[in-house]
Every structure is written in structure tokens, then in C-alpha cells.
Design a protein around this motif. Structure first.
Motif, mmCIF file in Angstrom:
data_model
loop_
_atom_site.group_PDB
_atom_site.id
_atom_site.type_symbol
_atom_site.label_atom_id
_atom_site.label_comp_id
_atom_site.label_asym_id
_atom_site.label_seq_id
_atom_site.Cartn_x
_atom_site.Cartn_y
_atom_site.Cartn_z
ATOM 1 N N LYS A 185 55.415 72.060 20.953
ATOM 2 C CA LYS A 185 55.412 72.801 22.211
ATOM 3 C C LYS A 185 54.554 72.099 23.257
ATOM 4 O O LYS A 185 54.933 71.990 24.435
ATOM 5 C CB LYS A 185 54.926 74.230 21.980
ATOM 6 N N ILE A 186 53.393 71.621 22.842
ATOM 7 C CA ILE A 186 52.517 70.909 23.768
ATOM 8 C C ILE A 186 53.210 69.660 24.307
ATOM 9 O O ILE A 186 53.166 69.377 25.519
ATOM 10 C CB ILE A 186 51.194 70.545 23.070
ATOM 11 N N ALA A 187 53.860 68.919 23.423
ATOM 12 C CA ALA A 187 54.535 67.690 23.856
ATOM 13 C C ALA A 187 55.636 67.982 24.864
ATOM 14 O O ALA A 187 55.808 67.255 25.853
ATOM 15 C CB ALA A 187 55.103 66.968 22.635
ATOM 16 N N ALA A 188 56.380 69.066 24.646
ATOM 17 C CA ALA A 188 57.468 69.410 25.560
ATOM 18 C C ALA A 188 56.944 69.740 26.948
ATOM 19 O O ALA A 188 57.478 69.273 27.966
ATOM 20 C CB ALA A 188 58.265 70.586 25.000
ATOM 21 N N VAL A 189 55.879 70.532 27.011
ATOM 22 C CA VAL A 189 55.306 70.902 28.314
ATOM 23 C C VAL A 189 54.664 69.689 28.977
ATOM 24 O O VAL A 189 54.843 69.445 30.177
ATOM 25 C CB VAL A 189 54.281 72.037 28.148
ATOM 26 N N ARG A 190 53.904 68.937 28.199
ATOM 27 C CA ARG A 190 53.210 67.774 28.761
ATOM 28 C C ARG A 190 54.193 66.762 29.330
ATOM 29 O O ARG A 190 53.988 66.229 30.440
ATOM 30 C CB ARG A 190 52.339 67.131 27.690
ATOM 31 N N ASP A 191 55.278 66.480 28.601
ATOM 32 C CA ASP A 191 56.252 65.495 29.070
ATOM 33 C C ASP A 191 56.921 65.943 30.371
ATOM 34 O O ASP A 191 57.086 65.150 31.299
ATOM 35 C CB ASP A 191 57.313 65.250 27.994
ATOM 36 N N LYS A 192 57.305 67.224 30.439
ATOM 37 C CA LYS A 192 57.945 67.728 31.658
ATOM 38 C C LYS A 192 56.969 67.727 32.831
ATOM 39 O O LYS A 192 57.331 67.406 33.966
ATOM 40 C CB LYS A 192 58.504 69.131 31.424
ATOM 41 N N ALA A 193 55.726 68.088 32.570
ATOM 42 C CA ALA A 193 54.722 68.102 33.641
ATOM 43 C C ALA A 193 54.461 66.691 34.159
ATOM 44 O O ALA A 193 54.370 66.474 35.381
ATOM 45 C CB ALA A 193 53.427 68.733 33.142
ATOM 46 N N GLY A 218 52.157 81.915 29.027
ATOM 47 C CA GLY A 218 52.702 81.586 27.715
ATOM 48 C C GLY A 218 54.165 81.943 27.608
ATOM 49 O O GLY A 218 54.622 82.931 28.194
ATOM 50 N N GLY A 219 54.905 81.151 26.867
ATOM 51 C CA GLY A 219 56.318 81.397 26.631
ATOM 52 C C GLY A 219 56.889 80.263 25.804
ATOM 53 O O GLY A 219 56.445 79.119 25.930
ATOM 54 N N SER A 220 57.862 80.565 24.960
ATOM 55 C CA SER A 220 58.391 79.556 24.029
ATOM 56 C C SER A 220 59.818 79.121 24.331
ATOM 57 O O SER A 220 60.329 78.208 23.685
ATOM 58 C CB SER A 220 58.319 80.098 22.593
ATOM 59 N N SER A 221 60.478 79.767 25.268
ATOM 60 C CA SER A 221 61.861 79.413 25.587
ATOM 61 C C SER A 221 61.912 78.174 26.483
ATOM 62 O O SER A 221 60.900 77.807 27.106
ATOM 63 C CB SER A 221 62.545 80.576 26.302
ATOM 64 N N PRO A 222 63.061 77.501 26.587
ATOM 65 C CA PRO A 222 63.184 76.367 27.518
ATOM 66 C C PRO A 222 62.837 76.745 28.951
ATOM 67 O O PRO A 222 62.227 75.944 29.672
ATOM 68 C CB PRO A 222 64.658 75.965 27.370
ATOM 69 N N ARG A 223 63.192 77.965 29.391
ATOM 70 C CA ARG A 223 62.848 78.388 30.742
ATOM 71 C C ARG A 223 61.339 78.498 30.912
ATOM 72 O O ARG A 223 60.792 78.195 31.977
ATOM 73 C CB ARG A 223 63.513 79.733 31.065
ATOM 74 N N ALA A 224 60.648 78.943 29.859
ATOM 75 C CA ALA A 224 59.193 79.051 29.914
ATOM 76 C C ALA A 224 58.545 77.676 30.011
ATOM 77 O O ALA A 224 57.584 77.476 30.766
ATOM 78 C CB ALA A 224 58.670 79.797 28.689
ATOM 79 N N VAL A 225 59.076 76.721 29.256
ATOM 80 C CA VAL A 225 58.537 75.358 29.308
ATOM 81 C C VAL A 225 58.698 74.782 30.710
ATOM 82 O O VAL A 225 57.784 74.148 31.255
ATOM 83 C CB VAL A 225 59.235 74.473 28.256
ATOM 84 N N ASP A 226 59.846 75.003 31.332
ATOM 85 C CA ASP A 226 60.072 74.514 32.693
ATOM 86 C C ASP A 226 59.077 75.130 33.675
ATOM 87 O O ASP A 226 58.501 74.437 34.515
ATOM 88 C CB ASP A 226 61.502 74.835 33.141
ATOM 89 N N LEU A 227 58.880 76.444 33.575
ATOM 90 C CA LEU A 227 57.965 77.128 34.479
ATOM 91 C C LEU A 227 56.538 76.620 34.297
ATOM 92 O O LEU A 227 55.812 76.388 35.277
ATOM 93 C CB LEU A 227 58.025 78.636 34.253
ATOM 94 N N ALA A 228 56.124 76.450 33.051
ATOM 95 C CA ALA A 228 54.776 75.966 32.782
ATOM 96 C C ALA A 228 54.564 74.576 33.366
ATOM 97 O O ALA A 228 53.526 74.296 33.986
ATOM 98 C CB ALA A 228 54.518 75.954 31.278
#
Length: 395
Positions: free
Chosen positions: A207-215, A177-187
């Protein structure tokens, strides 16, 4: 969607009230065993064990409870920068083997610079994520059976490997878990389940959309989970009264001390939790049935679902509709609230199947209850109380 419901082992303390020693309970192995075995019997998917200097060691606690449970999974924290990735991989593999595939790994970068310094970590926020990224690249490769040479900015290994594979392939699932841009990248790049603390649904959806799109851009799929407290009672009025009672001994001085302590954190998630209540008591319902009162004095997860079984189930389903599959709950005191959530809310949810058909029930009339007058099975919901007694053959 089938849901995985977790409970929480309060290795940093428990009690009937927040912010006071009144009604407090000691953190004993016997008490933690009671909670773990209750969660196991009630059909919880797993338990989260917290980490940090205010907690008993998560790995030791998990190892001690594995032989005392049957199906329960243990979500245990790994701390990049504190333990080497190779040693961490061996620890995860061992726990997975001795538990017969019940180990889950929670990647914790840490958000308290003071605590980090006490553990010998002198890195800023972004540097800790750099370490976590390098750590996981080594950790994952080692558990996949590779002999790893890695020369990174922070970590270097040569011939890193483990001789014994985990039960789960390619390795025990990684939660983070993490809310920063670096956390989203790592996830998006490396973890299996991305966790968020209990923010209002619209914020969680972002938050879900940001992680899902990057993944997806990396050709990966990430699952999602949420960490919340819960206060459920048979009526909404009783639940909100219990919420008020939980913080009835919290003083303004206690809130000020908590604000000062948590104010030093560089965790974006912790900052978002504090912003929900602004350290004020008068606006704690930040979304329907989402209450921020816990966060007035507690670090980390600071919100609770509060309401009747139907209301709590509706809010869970609302998050599930966003893509949340794993729900990690806790409640005060943890033993009693563990039972309340299972008995009142589980029947209203689409739960994922467990390794067995559930706990063994002695009275075959079920689901729960004491025989009436030593002869008549108690009526289930919707049945007439004068239903004939179930005749059980004896042999």
C-alpha cells in the motif's frame, strides 16, 4: 526516523472486555478528559477522535479538551458531503487558532451505506471519493487564503473564502485512510499523511509503495501512518493472556451480529480487516505479534500488537522501516493502556521531540515511583536499591 505516537479517545465506549456490557465504562467528559490529560502528560504526539453515529461529536469533544491540555494535538474527522468545504475550512481554522496550532484533520469518506443514508448522503463508493476530491480542492484553497470559484460535478461554490487564517501553514495537516484504488489516487494527489489499518507488514508495504509511486509521479511527497490497538505487558505470556481475556465474553452470537452489520460496508479497508480473521477464533495471530481478535466485534481498526515491551517495540520498528512515521494506538481500557504503552514501550523507541522536554517530575531522582520509607529515592533500572538518598536543598 523519529516517530509520532498517537493515542485514541474512545467516544463510542470503553471497557475491560469486548462484546459485552461487563466491565463497561460510560463515555463521560470527565473520563475523556482523564485520557487526554494522561496522553498529554505522558508525551503522546496527539489523539485521534473517531467519528460516526456511534460516537460523540469529534469537533465538540476536541474543542472542550483543547483548554485542558497543553501540547497534545487533536486529529479530528472532517466528513466531505456532510459539511460544506467552506464551513469545514472555517471550522479547521478556528480549531487550529484556539489550540495554538494543535489541529490535525482526518478526512473520512465513510464506508457504511446505511449510516450515510441516515446523514442524507445517497452516493456510491466511487461517488463519495469524487465528492472528497472536490471538497479538498476547495478546502485547501480557502485555507491558503484564496477566494475560490469552483464548479464541479458534485460541489459548486462562488467566492468561497475565510477571513481568519490557521496557525499552521498552509493549513492543518490532512490525514486520510483508504484501501481502494480511488483512495490511493486521492491520497497521492491531496493529503499529507496516508493512514492504513494494521495489516501484516508485507501488505502494508504494498500500500505504501502504491501511494508513494503515484505521489512521486505528481511531484508530491506523502508521509505514512498506521492505526493499531496494543496489548503490552511485562512478559509475552501476560500480554497474550490479556488478549484472550479481552474477548473472553464474546459469544458466537455476538460475532454473527457483528459479521452481519459489518458485511453491509462497501469499504475495501473493512473487507480487508474481516479477511484477516475470517470470523474465526482459532487463527487470530495473522503475523508475528499481530492479533486480529479485536476485529471479531469491532468495525474499523481490528488488529492489535500483542507482546512484551521488546516485542511490541520491535514490531513498531518493523513498520517504521517500511516508512511509517505516525502510529495511532488504542487499547482497553484506554486510560490504563495509555500508561502501559508509554511506560513500557516509549523508552525503547526513537520518539519525535515534543514542544517541551516532557512532563514535569516532582521527585528529582526520577523517573517514577514513591520514596522508600519517606527518605530514599527508588532505584532506577540498573541501579542498586541501596543507593544513597538524594539531598534536596530547601529554601
Amino acid at each position: 526516523m523519529s516517530l509520532n505516537i498517537f493515542w485514541f479517545l474512545p467516544t463510542h465506549g470503553d471497557g475491560r472486555y469486548l462484546g459485552t456490557g461487563k466491565g463497561a465504562r460510560a463515555v463521560t467528559h470527565h473520563y475523556l478528559k482523564q485520557i487526554a490529560q494522561a496522553a498529554d502528560d505522558l508525551g503522546y504526539y496527539g489523539v485521534l477522535i473517531p467519528t460516526g453515529r456511534s460516537c460523540e461529536d469529534a469537533w465538540v469533544v476536541a474543542s472542550s479538551l483543547v483548554p485542558l491540555t497543553e501540547r497534545l494535538r487533536f486529529l479530528v474527522a472532517i466528513r466531505p458531503g456532510i459539511v460544506s468545504p467552506t464551513v469545514g475550512a472555517r471550522m479547521a481554522g478556528t480549531l487550529d487558532r484556539i489550540s495554538n496550532g494543535r489541529a490535525l484533520i482526518n478526512v473520512v469518506t465513510g464506508g457504511d451505506p446505511e449510516e450515510q443514508a441516515g446523514d442524507g448522503i445517497w452516493l456510491d463508493h466511487d461517488e463519495r471519493y469524487e465528492v472528497s476530491d472536490e471538497f479538498l480542492r476547495i478546502w485547501r484553497s480557502v485555507l491558503e487564503g484564496e477566494s475560490v470559484d469552483f464548479d464541479g460535478k458534485h460541489l459548486q461554490v462562488k467566492g468561497a473564502k475565510t477571513m481568519f487564517p490557521p496557525v499552521q501553514t498552509p493549513y492543518p495537516p490532512l490525514y486520510f485512510g483508504g484501501s481502494s484504488p480511488r483512495a490511493v489516487d486521492l491520497a497521492a494527489e491531496q493529503v499529507d499523511v496516508y493512514l492504513t489499518w494494521g495489516e501484516p507488514p508485507a501488505a502494508v508495504a504494498e500500500k505504501i509503495a502504491a501511494v508513494r509511486d503515484k505521489a512521486q509521479a505528481l511531484g508530491r511527497t506523502v508521509k505514512f501512518g498506521i492505526r493499531l490497538h496494543v496489548i503490552v505487558r511485562e512478559t509475552s505470556e501476560a500480554a497474550w493472556a490479556a488478549a484472550d481475556e479481552l474477548i473472553s465474553h464474546v459469544t458466537d452470537d455476538t460475532i454473527a451480529k457483528a459479521q452481519k452489520s459489518l458485511g453491509r460496508y462497501d469499504s475495501v479497508g473493512q473487507q480487508r480487516m474481516a479477511a484477516l480473521h475470517g470470523w474465526r477464533r482459532d487463527k487470530l495471530e495473522v503475523s508475528p505479534n499481530l492479533w486480529a481478535g479485536v476485529g471479531l466485534v469491532r468495525g474499523g481498526a481490528g488488529t492489535a500488537l500483542v507482546g512484551s515491551p521488546e516485542e511490541v517495540a520491535a514490531r513498531i520498528k518493523e513498520y517504521a522501516d517500511l516508512g511509517i512515521e505516525s502510529f495511532i494506538f488504542s487499547g482497553y481500557p484506554h486510560l490504563e493502556e495509555c500508561y502501559r504503552l508509554a511506560e513500557l514501550v516509549f523508552p525503547l523507541l526513537p520518539l519525535a521531540p515534543q514542544h517541551s522536554n516532557g512532563p514535569v517530575r516532582v521527585n528529582l531522582s526520577g523517573p517514577f515511583g514513591e520514596m522508600v520509607a519517606n527518605d530514599v529515592p527508588p532505584a532506577a533500572v540498573g541501579e542498586k536499591a541501596d543507593a544513597p538518598a538524594l539531598k534536596i536543598a530547601q529554601g
